[in-house]
Structure formats: structure tokens, C-alpha cells
Design an enzyme around this catalytic site. Structure first.
Site, PDB file in Angstrom:
ATOM      1  CE  LYS A  22      11.085  34.169 -20.582  1.00 47.54           C
ATOM      2  NZ  LYS A  22      10.010  33.937 -21.558  1.00 47.54           N
ATOM      3  CG  ASN A  23       7.720  36.354 -19.746  1.00 50.10           C
ATOM      4  OD1 ASN A  23       8.480  35.960 -20.633  1.00 50.10           O
ATOM      5  ND2 ASN A  23       7.211  35.549 -18.836  1.00 50.10           N
ATOM      6  NE  ARG A  92       2.501  31.754 -26.794  1.00 49.39           N
ATOM      7  CZ  ARG A  92       1.443  31.219 -27.391  1.00 49.39           C
ATOM      8  NH1 ARG A  92       1.599  30.379 -28.391  1.00 49.39           N
ATOM      9  NH2 ARG A  92       0.216  31.535 -26.996  1.00 49.39           N
ATOM     10  CB  CYS A 116       8.287  26.565 -22.980  1.00 50.08           C
ATOM     11  SG  CYS A 116       9.794  27.384 -22.479  1.00 50.08           S
ATOM     12  NE  ARG A 121       3.029  28.631 -24.563  1.00 56.01           N
ATOM     13  CZ  ARG A 121       4.128  29.321 -24.213  1.00 56.01           C
ATOM     14  NH1 ARG A 121       5.301  28.833 -24.478  1.00 56.01           N
ATOM     15  NH2 ARG A 121       4.002  30.504 -23.651  1.00 56.01           N
ATOM     16  CB  ILE A 123      -1.974  32.419 -31.579  1.00 52.11           C
ATOM     17  CG1 ILE A 123      -2.065  31.892 -33.010  1.00 52.11           C
ATOM     18  CG2 ILE A 123      -0.611  32.106 -30.991  1.00 52.11           C
ATOM     19  CD1 ILE A 123      -1.107  32.609 -33.972  1.00 52.11           C
ATOM     20  CG  ASP A 124      -7.819  30.431 -29.517  1.00 50.99           C
ATOM     21  OD1 ASP A 124      -6.719  30.315 -28.924  1.00 50.99           O
ATOM     22  OD2 ASP A 124      -8.896  30.356 -28.919  1.00 50.99           O
ATOM     23  CG  ASP A 304       6.041  32.048 -16.292  1.00 52.82           C
ATOM     24  OD1 ASP A 304       6.137  33.181 -16.795  1.00 52.82           O
ATOM     25  OD2 ASP A 304       5.402  31.120 -16.827  1.00 52.82           O
ATOM     26  CB  ILE A 326      -1.679  28.927 -16.563  1.00 50.42           C
ATOM     27  CG1 ILE A 326      -1.983  29.755 -15.321  1.00 50.42           C
ATOM     28  CG2 ILE A 326      -1.578  29.780 -17.823  1.00 50.42           C
ATOM     29  CD1 ILE A 326      -3.268  30.550 -15.374  1.00 50.42           C
ATOM     30  NE  ARG A 396      13.583  31.007 -25.070  1.00 47.02           N
ATOM     31  CZ  ARG A 396      12.296  30.737 -24.825  1.00 47.02           C
ATOM     32  NH1 ARG A 396      11.916  29.504 -24.566  1.00 47.02           N
ATOM     33  NH2 ARG A 396      11.390  31.703 -24.834  1.00 47.02           N
TER      34      ARG A 396
END
Ligand code: EPZ
Length: 417
Positions: A22-23, A92, A116, A121, A123-124, A304, A326, A396
Site C-alpha cells: 500500500k505505502n 494521506r 489515520c 501529521r 507536512i512542514d 505500522d 514515530i 484501506r
């Protein structure tokens, strides 16, 4: 509302085939938009995130097909458009279109991404990377408008080895003028998979899989071809289930090098894994030893798999320590495990897990994708019936999970009430 109904304690015998990651695929699909040519992506998993991204690609004028685990993309008519908020906020990975559209059109407009709820989370790191390449970012009502006159290669040092930021900066840099060096880059296997796809189009990316990635900008990109690597998180989830219920359970189609930390930890717990090429055969372990699990960036133990692993730790005889490093909010499954009979004490993002405890089936909630996986593992081993609600999260990230577990003897069904 979709629910999973599981009757626990059934031995699992047979073969489970692992699908595409998926990722990886959620980055490969947006990446395919970088070229005006054609691309073919093999071993694509049939998960809802893929279908959502294909819809977004169609909005951008791409001609896509998805059959027999293969996606074909033809971008001869692709156009630059804003991705509607109702799509962008669903996952995401929609943020990958930021770097892709910036590279292709010097302009991208997309809302802050979904994903999720396992932490803030931000996005800087993505935004800072785009700015280093010469882009300007305007944020209005959570919509990001990113523009640039010209993108110029730069040295970018990531404060954190972010998977998403590494890939998004890579997308923005592939056609920039000059060379971009990403330092403290993420080393996950998915990064290597995506870079190989871009290089098949004619990009010049070196050093992927290490913490220093070099991208020499090119003028144009051509047709692309790639095969999605096996999903190491899906594979790890089934290995965890096998350690609890396997009877010659075969997990087929893994890359063992991508699961080094997981295989090592499972052996420490007492698993006897028979690894032959791309298959692993394992059996239920009668006496599981307590261990410490700490999630880290690759090649450390993957975040994960932390949640599903914590369910396994409830069956170890003694005290295990599970630490999530994380994300700041990835322990919402713990209360549901305790409600099923686990004995877990939570201290912020660390959990002291005392086992072995009998888990009793009940109704629980999938608060996020991998929390859902943790609940699924719990239901498979619990006494009686477990009902999991909010399972859209699980669908998902886990392809055909009901079919795969049923095919090896699991008593699991999906109902839609
Ligand atoms: C990817 O998320 C995966 N998602 C995640 O999988 C995975 O947990 C994560 O990588 C780490 O391996 C997808 O690929 C779609 P990060 P991503 O950027 O890219 C912080 C799953 O269950 N950070 O490596 O979002 C962030 O807050 C999902 O399949 C910043 O601070 O992960 C987090 O604490 C969950 N600023 C840490 O870095 C940024 O700009 C890891 O994030 C970006 C990230």
C-alpha cells in the site's frame, strides 16, 4: 456500516499470498502523473486507497485502467486541476500530487491531506523542501497553493527521515534545474520502489535506500514501468497471526530483507520460521517469550506493525515493553485490548504488557488502519465472537483480508448493516 465478525481460536492452515505494498502504490500512482507518456504498474493491490487515487488521476485527465492487478496510465490528455477537497482529505497520500504537479506544471493546488488520526501529521518538511527548490506556498482555508517560476536543485536536510517528505521532494526535484541532495532521507523499501519507477521514465536518482539521495534534474520524462514490491506490513501482520494460530501456515511472496527487524523479533519471541525464497512457513508457538519492541524508522521495527505486535505481546508469558516512537497518538487500540482481557499499562506512547492473558471476544472499534489490524489479530485469537466496527480503515490497507483468512480456516465475515 461495515463490520467484521470473527470467531476466534481457529487454527490456520494453508497459503496466504501477499499483495503489493500500500505505502508504495499510493506514491507510485501520483508519480505516474509526472510524465505525459504512458506507464504500467504491476502487482497493484485491490484496496480502497488505490481506487481513490485512480479517481484523482482521472480528474487530472489521465486515462487509467485497473485489471488483473495491473494499472495502465496514459497521460496524453492530462491537465493541471485542483484536486477536490473531498478526495484530498480521504487519504494521506493525496499530498504526493503536490510535488508531482509542482514538477510538471510549476503549480499545484490541493487541500491538506487526510490519513489515520495517529498524530498531528504535519507536512512542514514537505513544504520546507519545496521552498528550498524555489517554490512559494500559500495556505488558505487549509488549501495549499504551491507555485514556482523555476525549480532549482538544492541541498535539503530533513529534520526527520520522513517517508512522505523524502518522496514528495523527490517528485518536485526530478525535473528541477541542477542537482538536489536530500540528507537524512527515509530509507524504507518503498522509496527504492518509487525511485526505480521514476528512473524507468528517465529520471536520474541515485542513493535510494540510504540516507543521502542525489537527484539530477532532467528536462523530460518518458514512459514508465514498475512492479509494486510486496507489502511488508501486510506480511508482518500475517506472520503475527501465524505465530498465534498457524498450523503449517505459509505466507507467500515476501522479500525477507524488508522484514529483517520483524523476523528477528518473532524469532526472539520463540517463533520457528522456515524461510525458503519468498515464502515463510510458521506454526503457533506454545510458549511465547516476553520481549521489548520499539518502533523506529527503517530498518528498525516498523511503526505500522507496532499495534498488531502489541496484541501478540499479550500472549507472551511475562512482561513485555512496547514503545511507539514515530507517532504521538498510536496507542488507541490499547484500551480495546484491555477491554478484551489484556493486562496493559499505558504510559504516554509506552505500554507495559503483562501476559499471558485470555482474550474474550466482544465488540471493539478500529480507530485507525493498524489499530484495526491489532483488533483483527485479537479477534482471531480470542474466545468467542469479536465484532469490529469502523472497518473501512482496515479495508484501506489489507487487500481481500476476509478471503485470505477464510481460505486458511479463519472464521471471519464482513457484514454491511
Ligand atoms: C508513511 O507515512 C506511511 N504512509 C505510514 O503508514 C508510515 O507509518 C510512515 O510512512 C512511517 O513509515 C504512507 O506511506 C501513505 P512520515 P508518512 O512522514 O509519510 C513526522 C500506515 O499505517 N513528520 O515518515 O506520513 C510525522 O508527524 C501508515 O500504512 C513531520 O513532523 O510518515 C510522524 O511523526 C500510517 N513533518 C513522522 O514524521 C512532516 O512534514 C513520520 O512521518 C512529515 C512527517
Amino acid at each position: 456500516m461495515k463490520k467484521l465478525i470473527i470467531e476466534g481460536k481457529h487454527k490456520l492452515t494453508g497459503t496466504i499470498k501477499i499483495g503489493g505494498a500500500k505505502n508504495s502504490v499510493v506514491a507510485l500512482l501520483p508519480a505516474a502523473m509526472l510524465t505525459n507518456g504512458k506507464s504500467v504498474i504491476y502487482n497493484v493491490p485491490d484496496i480502497s486507497d488505490v481506487h481513490m487515487l485512480l479517481e484523482m488521476m482521472k480528474i487530472l485527465g489521465s486515462d487509467v485502467t485497473f485489471e488483473n492487478e495491473t494499472v495502465t496510465i496514459d497521460n496524453k490528455n492530462s491537465v493541471n486541476k485542483e484536486i477536490p477537497e473531498e478526495y484530498a482529505t480521504k487519504l494521506r497520500a493525496s499530498y504526493y500530487f503536490m510535488g508531482v504537479l509542482l514538477a510538471k506544471y510549476n503549480h499545484s493546488e490541493i487541500s491538506y491531506p487526510g490519513g489515520c488520526s495517529i498524530g498531528s501529521r504535519p507536512i512542514d518538511l514537505h513544504v520546507t523542501g519545496f521552498e528550498k527548490l524555489g517554490a512559494k506556498i500559500k495556505i488558505n482555508n487549509n488549501k495549499y497553493t504551491i507555485t514556482s517560476k523555476k525549480l532549482t536543485g538544492s541541498d535539503i536536510f530533513l529534520d526527520f527521515a520522513s517517508v512522505g517528505a523524502t518522496l514528495n521532494i523527490m517528485f518536485a526535484a526530478v525535473k528541477a534545474e541542477g542537482t538536489t541532495n536530500i540528507y537524512n532521507a527515509a530509507k524504507e523499501p518503498e522509496i527504492v520502489n518509487v525511485a526505480s519507477f521514476l528512473n524507468s521514465m528517465g529520471a536520474k536518482i541515485y542513493g535510494v535506500g540510504t540516507s543521502e539521495i542525489i537527484i539530477e534534474g532532467v528536462k523530460e520524462l518518458g514512459d514508465g514501468i514498475v512492479e509494486v514490491i510486496p507489502d511488508r506490513i501486510e506480511a508482518g501482520t500475517y506472520l503475527i497471526i501465524g505465530a498465534l494460530l498457524g498450523k503449517n501456515l505459509v505466507i507467500e511472496g515476501i522479500i525477507k530483507e524488508h522484514l529483517g527487524s520483524v523476523i528477528t523479533k518473532l524469532k526472539e519471541i520463540g517463533c520457528n520460521l522456515k524461510i525458503e525464497g519468498t515464502t515463510v512457513t510458521l506454526n503457533k508457538v506454545d510458549k511465547l517469550k516476553p520481549v521489548n519492541v520499539k518502533t523506529l524508522v527503517y530498518p528498525g521495527f516498523p511503526t505500522d506493525l507496532g499495534q498488531p505486535m502489541s496484541t501478540l505481546l499479550t500472549q507472551c508469558e511475562g512482561e513485555s515493553l512496547f514503545e511507539e516512537t514515530i507517532y504521538e497518538n498510536r496507542m488507541r487500540h490499547i484500551k480495546h485490548l484491555n477491554a478484551m482481557g489484556a493486562n496493559i499499562k499505558l504510559f504516554d506512547q509506552s505500554a507495559l504488557i503483562n501476559g499471558k492473558t485470555e482474550l474474550i471476544g466482544r465488540t471493539v472499534v478500529a480507530t485507525d488502519l493498524r489499530a484495526g489490524a491489532a483488533m483483527l489479530v485479537a479477534g482471531m485469537l480470542a474466545e468467542g465472537i469479536t465484532t469490529i466496527t469502523n472497518i473501512e480503515h482496515i479495508l484501506r490497507g489489507y487487500e481481500k483480508i476476509v478471503e485470505k483468512l477464510s481460505s486458511v480456516g479463519g472464521k471471519i465475515r464482513l457484514i454491511d448493516t
